[in-house]
Design a protein around this motif. Structure first.
Motif, mmCIF file in Angstrom:
data_model
loop_
_atom_site.group_PDB
_atom_site.id
_atom_site.type_symbol
_atom_site.label_atom_id
_atom_site.label_comp_id
_atom_site.label_asym_id
_atom_site.label_seq_id
_atom_site.Cartn_x
_atom_site.Cartn_y
_atom_site.Cartn_z
ATOM 1 N N TYR A 168 17.894 -14.679 14.363
ATOM 2 C CA TYR A 168 17.508 -16.088 14.280
ATOM 3 C C TYR A 168 17.723 -16.729 15.640
ATOM 4 C CZ TYR A 168 17.833 -21.040 13.022
ATOM 5 O OH TYR A 168 17.642 -22.402 12.954
ATOM 6 N N ARG A 229 21.330 -12.916 11.817
ATOM 7 C CA ARG A 229 21.573 -13.594 10.547
ATOM 8 C C ARG A 229 21.981 -12.596 9.464
ATOM 9 N NH1 ARG A 229 22.383 -18.507 10.826
ATOM 10 N NH2 ARG A 229 20.856 -20.085 10.278
ATOM 11 N N HIS A 267 5.880 -26.037 15.102
ATOM 12 C CA HIS A 267 6.672 -25.747 13.906
ATOM 13 C C HIS A 267 5.857 -24.850 13.003
ATOM 14 C CE1 HIS A 267 10.232 -28.401 14.307
ATOM 15 N NE2 HIS A 267 9.470 -28.849 15.291
ATOM 16 N N LEU A 270 6.704 -22.682 7.021
ATOM 17 C CA LEU A 270 7.702 -21.809 6.422
ATOM 18 C C LEU A 270 7.256 -21.282 5.064
ATOM 19 C CD1 LEU A 270 11.008 -23.553 7.519
ATOM 20 C CD2 LEU A 270 9.749 -21.706 8.615
ATOM 21 N N TYR A 274 7.438 -17.472 3.970
ATOM 22 C CA TYR A 274 8.031 -17.002 2.708
ATOM 23 C C TYR A 274 7.098 -16.011 2.000
ATOM 24 C CZ TYR A 274 9.905 -16.758 -1.976
ATOM 25 O OH TYR A 274 10.390 -16.275 -3.168
ATOM 26 N N PHE A 286 14.707 -14.993 3.147
ATOM 27 C CA PHE A 286 14.320 -16.366 3.440
ATOM 28 C C PHE A 286 15.502 -17.308 3.237
ATOM 29 C CE2 PHE A 286 10.885 -19.291 4.249
ATOM 30 C CZ PHE A 286 11.349 -20.491 3.733
ATOM 31 N N GLN A 287 16.202 -17.073 2.122
ATOM 32 C CA GLN A 287 17.339 -17.933 1.805
ATOM 33 C C GLN A 287 18.459 -17.779 2.839
ATOM 34 O OE1 GLN A 287 18.527 -17.404 -2.237
ATOM 35 N NE2 GLN A 287 19.931 -19.138 -2.167
ATOM 36 N N TYR A 289 18.073 -17.220 5.937
ATOM 37 C CA TYR A 289 17.694 -17.936 7.148
ATOM 38 C C TYR A 289 17.802 -19.449 6.954
ATOM 39 C CZ TYR A 289 15.941 -14.257 10.202
ATOM 40 O OH TYR A 289 15.837 -13.195 11.044
ATOM 41 N N PHE A 290 17.266 -19.915 5.830
ATOM 42 C CA PHE A 290 17.063 -21.360 5.716
ATOM 43 C C PHE A 290 17.903 -22.010 4.624
ATOM 44 C CE2 PHE A 290 13.183 -19.321 7.301
ATOM 45 C CZ PHE A 290 13.222 -19.825 8.592
#
Length: 295
Positions: A168, A229, A267, A270, A274, A286-287, A289-290
Protein backbone atom coordinates in the motif's frame (compact mmCIF):
# COMPACT_ATOMS: atom_id res chain seq x y z
CA UNK A 1 49.16 3.14 -8.35
CA UNK A 2 45.87 1.56 -7.36
CA UNK A 3 44.19 4.93 -7.96
CA UNK A 4 45.26 4.68 -11.60
CA UNK A 5 43.96 1.16 -11.85
CA UNK A 6 40.59 2.18 -10.38
CA UNK A 7 40.27 5.00 -12.92
CA UNK A 8 41.16 2.63 -15.70
CA UNK A 9 38.64 0.00 -14.58
CA UNK A 10 35.96 2.67 -14.37
CA UNK A 11 36.78 3.89 -17.89
CA UNK A 12 36.54 0.36 -19.27
CA UNK A 13 33.15 -0.05 -17.60
CA UNK A 14 31.86 3.21 -19.10
CA UNK A 15 33.02 2.32 -22.59
CA UNK A 16 31.52 -1.14 -22.35
CA UNK A 17 28.17 0.29 -21.21
CA UNK A 18 28.30 2.78 -24.09
CA UNK A 19 28.95 -0.06 -26.49
CA UNK A 20 25.99 -2.03 -25.11
CA UNK A 21 23.66 0.92 -25.41
CA UNK A 22 24.70 1.56 -29.00
CA UNK A 23 24.24 -2.11 -29.92
CA UNK A 24 20.95 -2.46 -28.04
CA UNK A 25 19.26 0.93 -28.23
CA UNK A 26 15.86 -0.35 -27.10
CA UNK A 27 15.01 -0.50 -23.42
CA UNK A 28 13.52 -3.94 -23.76
CA UNK A 29 16.96 -5.24 -24.77
CA UNK A 30 19.27 -3.28 -22.49
CA UNK A 31 18.38 -1.08 -19.54
CA UNK A 32 20.45 0.39 -16.73
CA UNK A 33 18.44 -0.17 -13.56
CA UNK A 34 20.54 2.09 -11.37
CA UNK A 35 20.98 5.45 -13.09
CA UNK A 36 22.51 7.03 -10.00
CA UNK A 37 25.36 4.52 -9.90
CA UNK A 38 26.04 5.15 -13.59
CA UNK A 39 26.10 8.92 -13.04
CA UNK A 40 28.52 8.48 -10.12
CA UNK A 41 30.77 6.29 -12.24
CA UNK A 42 30.89 8.85 -15.07
CA UNK A 43 31.57 11.62 -12.58
CA UNK A 44 34.41 9.57 -11.11
CA UNK A 45 35.99 9.06 -14.54
CA UNK A 46 35.70 12.75 -15.43
CA UNK A 47 36.94 14.22 -12.14
CA UNK A 48 40.17 13.04 -10.62
CA UNK A 49 39.18 14.23 -7.16
CA UNK A 50 35.79 12.48 -7.22
CA UNK A 51 34.85 9.88 -4.64
CA UNK A 52 34.85 6.25 -5.67
CA UNK A 53 31.20 5.44 -6.50
CA UNK A 54 29.17 4.04 -3.62
CA UNK A 55 27.26 1.41 -5.57
CA UNK A 56 27.85 -0.85 -8.54
CA UNK A 57 26.23 -0.16 -11.88
CA UNK A 58 23.36 -2.59 -12.39
CA UNK A 59 21.65 -3.31 -15.67
CA UNK A 60 19.50 -5.80 -17.48
CA UNK A 61 20.10 -7.49 -20.81
CA UNK A 62 17.16 -9.34 -22.30
CA UNK A 63 18.03 -12.05 -24.77
CA UNK A 64 15.53 -13.70 -27.08
CA UNK A 65 16.61 -17.06 -28.29
CA UNK A 66 15.11 -19.95 -30.23
CA UNK A 67 14.51 -23.25 -28.56
CA UNK A 68 15.41 -26.37 -30.53
CA UNK A 69 11.69 -26.67 -31.39
CA UNK A 70 11.85 -23.13 -32.84
CA UNK A 71 9.70 -21.37 -30.27
CA UNK A 72 11.07 -18.10 -28.93
CA UNK A 73 12.19 -17.86 -25.31
CA UNK A 74 13.26 -14.75 -23.45
CA UNK A 75 16.07 -14.82 -20.91
CA UNK A 76 16.83 -11.93 -18.60
CA UNK A 77 20.41 -11.31 -17.56
CA UNK A 78 20.49 -9.23 -14.38
CA UNK A 79 24.01 -7.84 -14.25
CA UNK A 80 26.17 -5.80 -11.90
CA UNK A 81 29.72 -4.63 -12.46
CA UNK A 82 31.87 -4.83 -9.31
CA UNK A 83 34.27 -1.87 -8.90
CA UNK A 84 37.24 -4.00 -9.88
CA UNK A 85 35.60 -5.27 -13.09
CA UNK A 86 37.10 -6.26 -15.53
CA UNK A 87 39.87 -7.55 -13.23
CA UNK A 88 37.11 -9.56 -11.56
CA UNK A 89 34.12 -11.20 -13.24
CA UNK A 90 30.80 -9.40 -13.64
CA UNK A 91 27.91 -10.57 -11.44
CA UNK A 92 25.29 -12.08 -13.73
CA UNK A 93 22.10 -13.95 -12.93
CA UNK A 94 20.24 -15.43 -15.88
CA UNK A 95 16.53 -16.01 -15.33
CA UNK A 96 13.55 -17.21 -17.31
CA UNK A 97 10.03 -18.18 -16.35
CA UNK A 98 10.61 -21.47 -18.14
CA UNK A 99 13.59 -22.57 -16.05
CA UNK A 100 13.14 -24.62 -12.92
CA UNK A 101 15.24 -23.55 -9.95
CA UNK A 102 17.80 -26.32 -10.46
CA UNK A 103 18.04 -25.63 -14.22
CA UNK A 104 18.66 -21.97 -13.39
CA UNK A 105 21.40 -22.81 -10.86
CA UNK A 106 23.15 -25.06 -13.38
CA UNK A 107 22.88 -22.54 -16.22
CA UNK A 108 24.36 -19.77 -14.07
CA UNK A 109 27.21 -21.87 -12.78
CA UNK A 110 28.09 -23.04 -16.32
CA UNK A 111 28.09 -19.44 -17.55
CA UNK A 112 30.40 -18.44 -14.69
CA UNK A 113 32.79 -21.30 -15.48
CA UNK A 114 32.86 -20.28 -19.14
CA UNK A 115 33.71 -16.67 -18.24
CA UNK A 116 36.32 -17.71 -15.67
CA UNK A 117 38.11 -19.93 -18.17
CA UNK A 118 38.06 -17.47 -21.04
CA UNK A 119 37.99 -13.89 -19.82
CA UNK A 120 39.92 -13.33 -16.67
CA UNK A 121 40.75 -9.66 -16.70
CA UNK A 122 39.02 -8.55 -19.88
CA UNK A 123 35.61 -7.03 -20.58
CA UNK A 124 33.21 -9.87 -21.29
CA UNK A 125 29.60 -8.67 -21.19
CA UNK A 126 29.07 -9.20 -24.92
CA UNK A 127 30.63 -12.64 -24.80
CA UNK A 128 28.42 -13.53 -21.84
CA UNK A 129 25.36 -12.38 -23.78
CA UNK A 130 26.43 -14.43 -26.81
CA UNK A 131 26.91 -17.49 -24.64
CA UNK A 132 23.41 -17.10 -23.18
CA UNK A 133 21.95 -16.62 -26.65
CA UNK A 134 23.63 -19.81 -27.89
CA UNK A 135 23.31 -22.08 -24.87
CA UNK A 136 20.56 -21.04 -22.47
CA UNK A 137 17.59 -22.61 -24.28
CA UNK A 138 19.15 -26.05 -23.94
CA UNK A 139 18.79 -25.85 -20.14
CA UNK A 140 15.00 -25.63 -20.30
CA UNK A 141 14.65 -29.29 -21.18
CA UNK A 142 17.45 -30.61 -19.00
CA UNK A 143 16.14 -33.23 -16.63
CA UNK A 144 18.09 -32.75 -13.45
CA UNK A 145 16.02 -34.97 -11.20
CA UNK A 146 18.64 -37.70 -11.05
CA UNK A 147 21.81 -35.95 -12.12
CA UNK A 148 23.09 -34.86 -8.73
CA UNK A 149 21.97 -34.94 -5.16
CA UNK A 150 23.29 -31.46 -4.49
CA UNK A 151 21.18 -29.81 -7.16
CA UNK A 152 18.02 -31.34 -5.79
CA UNK A 153 18.96 -30.44 -2.23
CA UNK A 154 19.31 -26.78 -3.05
CA UNK A 155 16.03 -26.98 -4.95
CA UNK A 156 14.29 -28.41 -1.94
CA UNK A 157 15.44 -25.74 0.45
CA UNK A 158 15.20 -22.83 -1.99
CA UNK A 159 11.80 -23.31 -3.50
CA UNK A 160 9.71 -24.07 -0.50
CA UNK A 161 7.87 -20.78 -0.31
CA UNK A 162 5.49 -19.03 -2.64
CA UNK A 163 4.75 -15.49 -1.50
CA UNK A 164 2.19 -12.84 -2.36
CA UNK A 165 2.77 -9.30 -1.10
CA UNK A 166 0.05 -6.65 -0.92
CA UNK A 167 1.75 -3.27 -0.83
CA UNK A 168 0.00 0.00 0.00
CA UNK A 169 1.33 3.42 -0.89
CA UNK A 170 -0.07 6.85 -0.10
CA UNK A 171 0.06 7.53 -3.85
CA UNK A 172 1.86 6.35 -6.98
CA UNK A 173 2.04 8.93 -9.79
CA UNK A 174 5.69 9.05 -10.75
CA UNK A 175 6.26 7.50 -14.20
CA UNK A 176 9.77 6.26 -13.36
CA UNK A 177 8.53 4.46 -10.24
CA UNK A 178 5.70 2.86 -12.21
CA UNK A 179 8.22 1.71 -14.79
CA UNK A 180 10.55 0.34 -12.08
CA UNK A 181 7.71 -1.65 -10.56
CA UNK A 182 6.90 -3.30 -13.88
CA UNK A 183 10.53 -3.85 -14.95
CA UNK A 184 11.63 -5.29 -11.61
CA UNK A 185 8.66 -7.63 -11.41
CA UNK A 186 9.49 -8.89 -14.89
CA UNK A 187 13.16 -9.31 -14.05
CA UNK A 188 12.27 -11.27 -10.89
CA UNK A 189 9.58 -13.41 -12.60
CA UNK A 190 6.81 -11.96 -10.43
CA UNK A 191 3.19 -11.52 -11.49
CA UNK A 192 0.45 -9.36 -9.96
CA UNK A 193 -0.72 -5.82 -10.66
CA UNK A 194 -0.01 -2.19 -9.88
CA UNK A 195 -2.79 0.36 -9.48
CA UNK A 196 -1.33 3.85 -9.73
CA UNK A 197 -3.02 6.97 -8.34
CA UNK A 198 -4.06 7.70 -4.78
CA UNK A 199 -3.92 5.41 -2.94
CA UNK A 200 -1.45 3.20 -4.81
CA UNK A 201 -1.82 -0.56 -4.62
CA UNK A 202 0.82 -3.08 -5.72
CA UNK A 203 0.48 -6.84 -5.54
CA UNK A 204 3.39 -9.14 -6.47
CA UNK A 205 3.51 -12.92 -6.28
CA UNK A 206 6.17 -15.52 -6.97
CA UNK A 207 9.15 -17.05 -5.22
CA UNK A 208 9.60 -15.76 -1.70
CA UNK A 209 13.19 -14.63 -2.30
CA UNK A 210 12.13 -12.72 -5.44
CA UNK A 211 9.27 -10.99 -3.60
CA UNK A 212 11.66 -9.94 -0.86
CA UNK A 213 14.19 -8.62 -3.37
CA UNK A 214 11.38 -6.67 -5.09
CA UNK A 215 10.24 -5.15 -1.78
CA UNK A 216 13.76 -4.18 -0.75
CA UNK A 217 14.23 -2.30 -4.04
CA UNK A 218 10.82 -0.62 -4.01
CA UNK A 219 11.06 0.66 -0.47
CA UNK A 220 14.45 2.26 -1.20
CA UNK A 221 12.72 4.67 -3.58
CA UNK A 222 11.34 7.85 -1.98
CA UNK A 223 7.75 7.51 -0.82
CA UNK A 224 5.49 9.62 1.33
CA UNK A 225 4.31 6.36 2.89
CA UNK A 226 4.63 2.75 1.75
CA UNK A 227 4.08 -0.49 3.62
CA UNK A 228 3.20 -4.13 3.23
CA UNK A 229 -0.48 -4.36 4.17
CA UNK A 230 -0.69 -8.13 3.97
CA UNK A 231 1.54 -11.02 3.11
CA UNK A 232 0.64 -14.57 2.07
CA UNK A 233 3.16 -17.42 2.22
CA UNK A 234 2.40 -20.86 0.86
CA UNK A 235 4.89 -23.68 1.25
CA UNK A 236 5.18 -25.77 -1.87
CA UNK A 237 5.59 -29.51 -1.75
CA UNK A 238 7.84 -29.88 -4.73
CA UNK A 239 8.54 -26.29 -5.48
CA UNK A 240 9.06 -26.73 -9.22
CA UNK A 241 8.06 -24.28 -11.93
CA UNK A 242 4.65 -25.90 -12.38
CA UNK A 243 3.87 -25.66 -8.66
CA UNK A 244 4.67 -21.96 -8.71
CA UNK A 245 2.50 -21.36 -11.76
CA UNK A 246 -0.38 -23.19 -10.06
CA UNK A 247 -0.30 -20.78 -7.11
CA UNK A 248 -0.44 -17.62 -9.20
CA UNK A 249 -3.67 -15.64 -9.23
CA UNK A 250 -2.37 -13.20 -11.88
CA UNK A 251 -0.84 -14.27 -15.20
CA UNK A 252 1.65 -11.39 -15.53
CA UNK A 253 2.31 -8.08 -13.82
CA UNK A 254 0.29 -5.31 -15.37
CA UNK A 255 -0.72 -1.81 -14.51
CA UNK A 256 -4.46 -1.55 -13.82
CA UNK A 257 -6.14 1.81 -14.19
CA UNK A 258 -9.75 1.83 -13.12
CA UNK A 259 -11.95 4.65 -14.42
CA UNK A 260 -10.79 7.80 -12.77
CA UNK A 261 -12.95 10.45 -11.24
CA UNK A 262 -12.27 13.29 -8.85
CA UNK A 263 -10.98 16.78 -9.48
CA UNK A 264 -7.37 15.86 -10.15
CA UNK A 265 -8.35 12.83 -12.18
CA UNK A 266 -6.17 10.58 -10.09
CA UNK A 267 -8.54 8.86 -7.70
CA UNK A 268 -9.22 5.34 -8.76
CA UNK A 269 -12.69 3.86 -8.74
CA UNK A 270 -12.46 1.56 -5.73
CA UNK A 271 -15.69 -0.23 -6.69
CA UNK A 272 -13.96 -1.41 -9.85
CA UNK A 273 -10.88 -2.43 -7.86
CA UNK A 274 -13.15 -4.48 -5.61
CA UNK A 275 -14.73 -6.32 -8.57
CA UNK A 276 -11.31 -6.95 -10.06
CA UNK A 277 -10.08 -8.47 -6.78
CA UNK A 278 -13.29 -10.47 -6.48
CA UNK A 279 -12.73 -11.98 -9.94
CA UNK A 280 -9.25 -13.05 -8.88
CA UNK A 281 -10.51 -14.59 -5.66
CA UNK A 282 -8.90 -11.91 -3.47
CA UNK A 283 -11.94 -9.92 -2.32
CA UNK A 284 -11.01 -10.22 1.37
CA UNK A 285 -7.91 -8.15 0.68
CA UNK A 286 -10.08 -5.12 -0.08
CA UNK A 287 -11.08 -4.86 3.55
CA UNK A 288 -7.49 -5.07 4.70
CA UNK A 289 -6.61 -2.12 2.49
CA UNK A 290 -9.58 0.11 3.10
CA UNK A 291 -11.12 -1.18 6.29
CA UNK A 292 -14.58 -1.39 4.77
CA UNK A 293 -16.66 -4.17 3.30
CA UNK A 294 -16.56 -4.15 -0.49
CA UNK A 295 -19.83 -4.03 -2.36
Amino acid sequence: TTEMAKQEEAEIQISELDLLSSMFPYEEEFAVTDQLALAELKHYVENESAEVPSSKVQFILNVKTEEPNASMVEFTMACALPFKYPTVLPEITVRSLLLSRSQQILLNSDLKTYLMQNFSGEPCMLSAREWVKDHAAAYIDKDLSSSSATASDTTQSEVTMFTRLWIYSHHIYNKQKRKNIIDWAKELSLSGFCMPGKPGVVCVEGLQSSCEEFWSRVRRLTWKRILIRHREDVSLERGGHAEIQKQRKFPTLEEKCFDVHGARGNHMDLGQLYHFLEEKGCADIFQMYFGVEGH
